[in-house]
Structure formats: structure tokens, C-alpha cells
Design an enzyme around this catalytic site. Structure first.
Site, PDB file in Angstrom:
ATOM      1  N   PHE A 293     -26.732  19.812  -8.021  1.00 30.00           N
ATOM      2  CA  PHE A 293     -27.087  19.128  -6.772  1.00 30.00           C
ATOM      3  C   PHE A 293     -26.022  19.341  -5.693  1.00 30.00           C
ATOM      4  CE2 PHE A 293     -26.380  14.604  -5.030  1.00 30.00           C
ATOM      5  CZ  PHE A 293     -27.022  14.872  -3.834  1.00 30.00           C
TER       6      PHE A 293
ATOM      7  N   THR B 128     -27.103  21.302 -16.664  1.00 27.75           N
ATOM      8  CA  THR B 128     -27.779  20.313 -15.807  1.00 27.75           C
ATOM      9  C   THR B 128     -28.160  20.939 -14.462  1.00 27.75           C
ATOM     10  OG1 THR B 128     -25.688  19.451 -14.970  1.00 27.75           O
ATOM     11  CG2 THR B 128     -26.657  18.295 -16.834  1.00 27.75           C
TER      12      THR B 128
ATOM     13  N   SER C 200     -14.362  10.904  -9.448  1.00 25.64           N
ATOM     14  CA  SER C 200     -15.400   9.867  -9.442  1.00 25.64           C
ATOM     15  C   SER C 200     -14.856   8.467  -9.204  1.00 25.64           C
ATOM     16  CB  SER C 200     -16.129   9.883 -10.781  1.00 25.64           C
ATOM     17  OG  SER C 200     -16.963   8.756 -10.893  1.00 25.64           O
ATOM     18  N   SER C 201     -15.630   7.713  -8.440  1.00 22.18           N
ATOM     19  CA  SER C 201     -15.271   6.317  -8.171  1.00 22.18           C
ATOM     20  C   SER C 201     -15.347   5.471  -9.437  1.00 22.18           C
ATOM     21  CB  SER C 201     -16.227   5.735  -7.152  1.00 22.18           C
ATOM     22  OG  SER C 201     -17.516   5.669  -7.711  1.00 22.18           O
TER      23      SER C 201
ATOM     24  N   TYR D 105     -17.079   8.827 -19.506  1.00 21.10           N
ATOM     25  CA  TYR D 105     -17.198   9.648 -18.297  1.00 21.10           C
ATOM     26  C   TYR D 105     -16.103   9.311 -17.288  1.00 21.10           C
ATOM     27  CZ  TYR D 105     -19.075  11.259 -13.824  1.00 21.10           C
ATOM     28  OH  TYR D 105     -19.224  11.856 -12.582  1.00 21.10           O
TER      29      TYR D 105
ATOM     30  N   LYS E   6     -13.255  11.869 -15.911  1.00 19.08           N
ATOM     31  CA  LYS E   6     -13.091  12.232 -14.501  1.00 19.08           C
ATOM     32  C   LYS E   6     -11.693  11.871 -13.996  1.00 19.08           C
ATOM     33  CE  LYS E   6     -16.486  14.492 -13.067  1.00 19.08           C
ATOM     34  NZ  LYS E   6     -16.354  15.667 -12.204  1.00 19.08           N
TER      35      LYS E   6
ATOM     36  N   VAL F 208     -29.892   7.209  -9.569  1.00 19.52           N
ATOM     37  CA  VAL F 208     -30.944   6.212  -9.379  1.00 19.52           C
ATOM     38  C   VAL F 208     -31.815   6.483  -8.147  1.00 19.52           C
ATOM     39  CG1 VAL F 208     -29.453   4.561  -8.127  1.00 19.52           C
ATOM     40  CG2 VAL F 208     -31.408   3.730  -9.450  1.00 19.52           C
TER      41      VAL F 208
HETATM   42  C1  UD1 Z   1     -22.963   7.781 -10.247  1.00 18.06           C
HETATM   43  C2  UD1 Z   1     -23.020   9.254 -10.622  1.00 18.06           C
HETATM   44  C3  UD1 Z   1     -21.709   9.686 -11.209  1.00 18.06           C
HETATM   45  C4  UD1 Z   1     -20.630   9.391 -10.168  1.00 18.06           C
HETATM   46  C5  UD1 Z   1     -20.629   7.912  -9.860  1.00 18.06           C
HETATM   47  C6  UD1 Z   1     -19.636   7.611  -8.776  1.00 18.06           C
HETATM   48  C7  UD1 Z   1     -25.238  10.096 -11.157  1.00 18.06           C
HETATM   49  C8  UD1 Z   1     -26.259  10.368 -12.219  1.00 18.06           C
HETATM   50  N1  UD1 Z   1     -24.110   9.495 -11.564  1.00 18.06           N
HETATM   51  O1  UD1 Z   1     -22.838   6.936 -11.412  1.00 18.06           O
HETATM   52  O2  UD1 Z   1     -21.720  11.067 -11.486  1.00 18.06           O
HETATM   53  O3  UD1 Z   1     -19.375   9.788 -10.656  1.00 18.06           O
HETATM   54  O4  UD1 Z   1     -21.926   7.549  -9.372  1.00 18.06           O
HETATM   55  O5  UD1 Z   1     -19.702   6.285  -8.409  1.00 18.06           O
HETATM   56  O6  UD1 Z   1     -25.434  10.424  -9.997  1.00 18.06           O
HETATM   57  N2  UD1 Z   1     -30.158   2.427 -12.570  1.00 18.06           N
HETATM   58  C9  UD1 Z   1     -31.339   1.718 -12.682  1.00 18.06           C
HETATM   59  N3  UD1 Z   1     -32.476   2.394 -13.013  1.00 18.06           N
HETATM   60  C10 UD1 Z   1     -32.506   3.744 -13.241  1.00 18.06           C
HETATM   61  C11 UD1 Z   1     -31.286   4.460 -13.130  1.00 18.06           C
HETATM   62  C12 UD1 Z   1     -30.127   3.774 -12.791  1.00 18.06           C
HETATM   63  O7  UD1 Z   1     -31.377   0.499 -12.494  1.00 18.06           O
HETATM   64  O8  UD1 Z   1     -33.590   4.278 -13.529  1.00 18.06           O
HETATM   65  C13 UD1 Z   1     -28.937   1.695 -12.190  1.00 18.06           C
HETATM   66  C14 UD1 Z   1     -27.782   1.886 -13.142  1.00 18.06           C
HETATM   67  O9  UD1 Z   1     -27.860   1.029 -14.252  1.00 18.06           O
HETATM   68  C15 UD1 Z   1     -26.613   1.580 -12.217  1.00 18.06           C
HETATM   69  C16 UD1 Z   1     -27.092   2.079 -10.849  1.00 18.06           C
HETATM   70  O10 UD1 Z   1     -28.503   2.185 -10.943  1.00 18.06           O
HETATM   71  O11 UD1 Z   1     -26.374   0.198 -12.156  1.00 18.06           O
HETATM   72  C17 UD1 Z   1     -26.527   3.430 -10.486  1.00 18.06           C
HETATM   73  O12 UD1 Z   1     -26.723   4.317 -11.570  1.00 18.06           O
HETATM   74  P1  UD1 Z   1     -26.573   5.909 -11.447  1.00 18.06           P
HETATM   75  O13 UD1 Z   1     -27.409   6.415 -10.331  1.00 18.06           O
HETATM   76  O14 UD1 Z   1     -26.788   6.491 -12.799  1.00 18.06           O
HETATM   77  O15 UD1 Z   1     -25.079   6.089 -10.933  1.00 18.06           O
HETATM   78  P2  UD1 Z   1     -23.653   5.579 -11.479  1.00 18.06           P
HETATM   79  O16 UD1 Z   1     -23.712   5.186 -12.907  1.00 18.06           O
HETATM   80  O17 UD1 Z   1     -23.179   4.567 -10.497  1.00 18.06           O
END
Ligand code: UD1
Length: 317
Positions: free
Chosen positions: A12, A36, A118-119, A142, A146, A186
Site C-alpha cells: 500500500f 502482503t 510505528s506508533s 509487532y 517495529k 480498519v
Molecule cells: C495500524 C497498522 C499498523 C501501524 C499502526 C500504527 C494496519 C493493518 N495496521 O495498526 O501497521 O503500525 O496502525 O498506529 O494498517 N478494528 C475493528 N474491526 C476490524 C478491523 C479493526 O474494529 O474489522 C479495530 C481494531 O481492533 C483496532 C482499530 O480498529 O482497535 C485499528 O485497527 P487496525 O486498522 O488493524 O490498525 P492498528 O492495529 O491500529
């Protein structure tokens, strides 16, 4: 004209970086093992010298670093839950892969390595916003990986003089982010699900929040990090975000308007290894690189949903 190597070039963020560099006429080589990353992301990147290889393949990496001035190191297994379920492959890609990039960068005489940090390194430190000077407190494998990569960056600057810049990404989203895996970000998942009329699932109560940042802002800061004077950036770590946060519940409300989705939202248990809130202080990146996130969250989401719509359009006969 600088010569760039992008690791994770079919991913991406990597593919967006390649597009921006090619558009301004830079020479770009791309590396990706397509684990990926996706071939479809390379379709319009014809001018790139693309090589399919793994970061653990030292010979391929050595050859890819030849003649390169700047590496934008994006390759990773970028998922918190995946690292919880399978820590080993994630460790190998994210720590050993990054270590190899540094070793080969040094060997080839590369001038600068810009790293996708990563944050997640901040973990549950209670203070918001997160400032780079805070003590890291990683939770998931993870996040540890990072952070380790970041510390290797700084070490290679200190001991070998390699110019390294670590960019702590906070939830980047936008076109070319894969919506189709259970580990997808997400916003990519929700955009596509809601456009298709499928029920999105929120893990937890939806009050968790993120400093979501549109991809163009991330591209901008990478280009700045690649060209800023070493005295401003070398050996340093910067937050890359917007300085604003949105909860998942708010996000779903905005996406309902953009996608027209009128259905339910499912709530499921919280995800292991997740952090609750995330918000960045971006003063440092503004000060040292002139970073200015030009695209705000809602505009970014508009552009993102518009892009996912094009994926759904029926192919022309
Ligand atoms: C993301 C990045 C990670 C990056 C980090 C920096 C992705 C996949 N991960 O992690 O590489 O280092 O930000 O902050 O981009 N959620 C839902 N439903 C879903 C999917 C996710 O509720 O179907 C929730 C998760 O539980 C989480 C939030 O959305 O609370 C964000 O999740 P996600 O998009 O996976 O990102 P991060 O874990 O924050």
C-alpha cells in the site's frame, strides 16, 4: 537526481511512494516478496525496476542496493493481530529483514535509509498526545519488532554514520490499501464492506480512537525525510500523523454518509494486543522537515471511498 530503492514496493504505502517518485522523474527500484504486497498495485508503475525478492535473501538485497542513494524501507508484515497469532514470521520480516536492509545499505554506501516505524511503539502510555521523547511501552510482538527496527536505525547512524530517519506512522489509509484480508487496516475493510452492503465488525465498544492519516500526507513526509538536511533529520525519530483523532464509532458514521450504508454494525470482543487511544504530537516533523498534513481525515476518507468505488465498477466490455 537521487536513485531510490523502495522495499515493500508492491504494498500500500510502497506503491504510493513509487508512483509519486516516478511522476516527478526519479529513478526507482522496487523490491517486494509479494507476501502482503500485490501485483495489481504495480500495474501503472511501468518505469520501476521491480524485483520480486525477500529481505531475507541477502544476495538479492545486495544487488538491489547497488547504486542507490536513498532507501525507503516499507517492507514488513504490518499487522498487530498477525504478530500475536504468528510471532515468528513477523519477527523475521520486521526485525531480521530490517537488519539486513541496514547491513546491505552500509555495504553499498547508500546515503540515507528512511524507515516505516510505528506508533504502536507507544503502547498504553496514558498521556495523549504521544510525543517522541516518551518512553516506549510496546505491547504486541509487532510493536516490539517495529521499535527494534527503529533502534537499529539509530544505532547504525551513531556507530556507522549512515543517515537514518524513522517515521512513526499512525494508521495510514487511502487508495491501494488492501481491503480483503482479515488483517487489513480498519478503514480499508470498513469502506469496502459498507460499499458492498456487508456488516462491518467493531472489535470492542468502538470508542477506541486513532490518529488516522491519509496516504498523501505520508508520501509527502517520506519525500521530505529523503531530502531534508542531515543535520535536521539523521538518526532521529518522527511522528507521522495529523494531530487529530477519531473513534471507530465516529468513523462509521462518516462512512455511512460516504457509502450510503444503512445496515447494522456488529460489535465483537476487543482484539488482543490492541491499544485504546492513539493521537500524535507532530511538532517535531513540522519543525525539522516542514511536514504539513494537507489532507484532513474526512477529505481523505472521501477520496478513499471514491477509489474503492472504482474497484467495484463493472469492467468495460
Ligand atoms: C495500524 C497498522 C499498523 C501501524 C499502526 C500504527 C494496519 C493493518 N495496521 O495498526 O501497521 O503500525 O496502525 O498506529 O494498517 N478494528 C475493528 N474491526 C476490524 C478491523 C479493526 O474494529 O474489522 C479495530 C481494531 O481492533 C483496532 C482499530 O480498529 O482497535 C485499528 O485497527 P487496525 O486498522 O488493524 O490498525 P492498528 O492495529 O491500529
Amino acid at each position: 537526481m537521487a536513485r531510490y530503492l523502495i522495499t515493500g514496493a508492491a504494498g500500500f504505502i510502497g506503491s504510493n511512494l513509487a508512483r509519486a517518485l516516478l511522476q516527478r522523474g526519479d529513478a526507482v527500484r522496487g523490491l517486494d516478496n509479494l507476501s502482503t504486497g500485490r501485483r495489481e498495485n504495480l500495474t501503472d508503475l511501468k518505469g520501476m525496476d521491480f524485483r520480486q525478492a525477500d529481505l531475507l535473501d541477502r544476495a538479492a538485497l545486495r544487488s538491489a542496493c547497488e547504486g542507490v542513494d536513498v532507501i525507503l524501507h516499507q517492507a514488513a508484515i504490518p499487522s498487530v493481530p498477525k504478530s500475536v497469532q504468528e510471532p515468528e514470521p513477523s519477527h523475521e520480516a520486521n526485525i531480521n529483514g530490517t537488519f539486513n536492509v541496514l547491513l546491505e545499505a552500509r555495504h553499498a554506501g547508500v546515503q540515507r535509509v528512511v524507515y516505516a516505524a510505528s506508533s504502536s511503539a507507544y503502547g498504553e502510555t496514558p498521556t495523549l498526545p504521544k510525543v517522541e521523547s516518551m518512553k516506549p511501552d510496546p505491547i504486541s510482538p509487532y510493536a516490539v519488532q517495529k521499535l527494534t527496527g527503529e533502534q537499529y536505525m539509530t544505532s547504525f547512524h551513531r556507530v556507522y554514520g549512515l543517515e537514518t530517519v524513522s517515521l512513526r506512522y499512525f494508521n495510514i489509509f487511502g487508495p491501494f490499501q488492501d481491503p480483503g484480508s482479515m488483517y487489513s487496516g480498519v478503514l480499508a475493510k470498513f469502506s469496502m464492506q459498507m460499499l458492498r452492503g456487508e456488516t462491518p465488525t467493531i472489535f470492542g465498544d468502538g470508542e477506541q480512537s486513532r490518529d488516522f492519516n491519509y496516504i498523501d500526507n505520508c508520501v509527502q513526509v517520506n519525500l521530505l525525510a529523503a531530502s531534508a538536511p542531515a543535520s535536521e533529520v539523521a538518526g532521529k525519530v518522527f511522528n507521522v500523523a495529523t494531530g487529530h483523532r477519531f473513534s471507530l464509532n465516529q468513523t462509521v458514521d462518516i462512512l455511512r454518509k460516504l457509502t450510503g450504508y444503512k445496515g447494522e454494525v456488529r460489535y465483537a470482543p476487543e482484539r488482543e494486543g490492541d491499544i485504546k487511544h492513539s493521537l500524535a504530537d507532530i511538532t517535531l516533523a513540522r519543525k525539522h522537515m516542514g511536514y504539513d498534513p494537507a489532507v484532513d481525515f474526512e477529505e481523505g476518507l472521501r477520496r478513499t471511498v471514491a477509489w474503492y468505488k472504482t474497484l467495484m465498477a463493472p469492467a468495460r466490455a
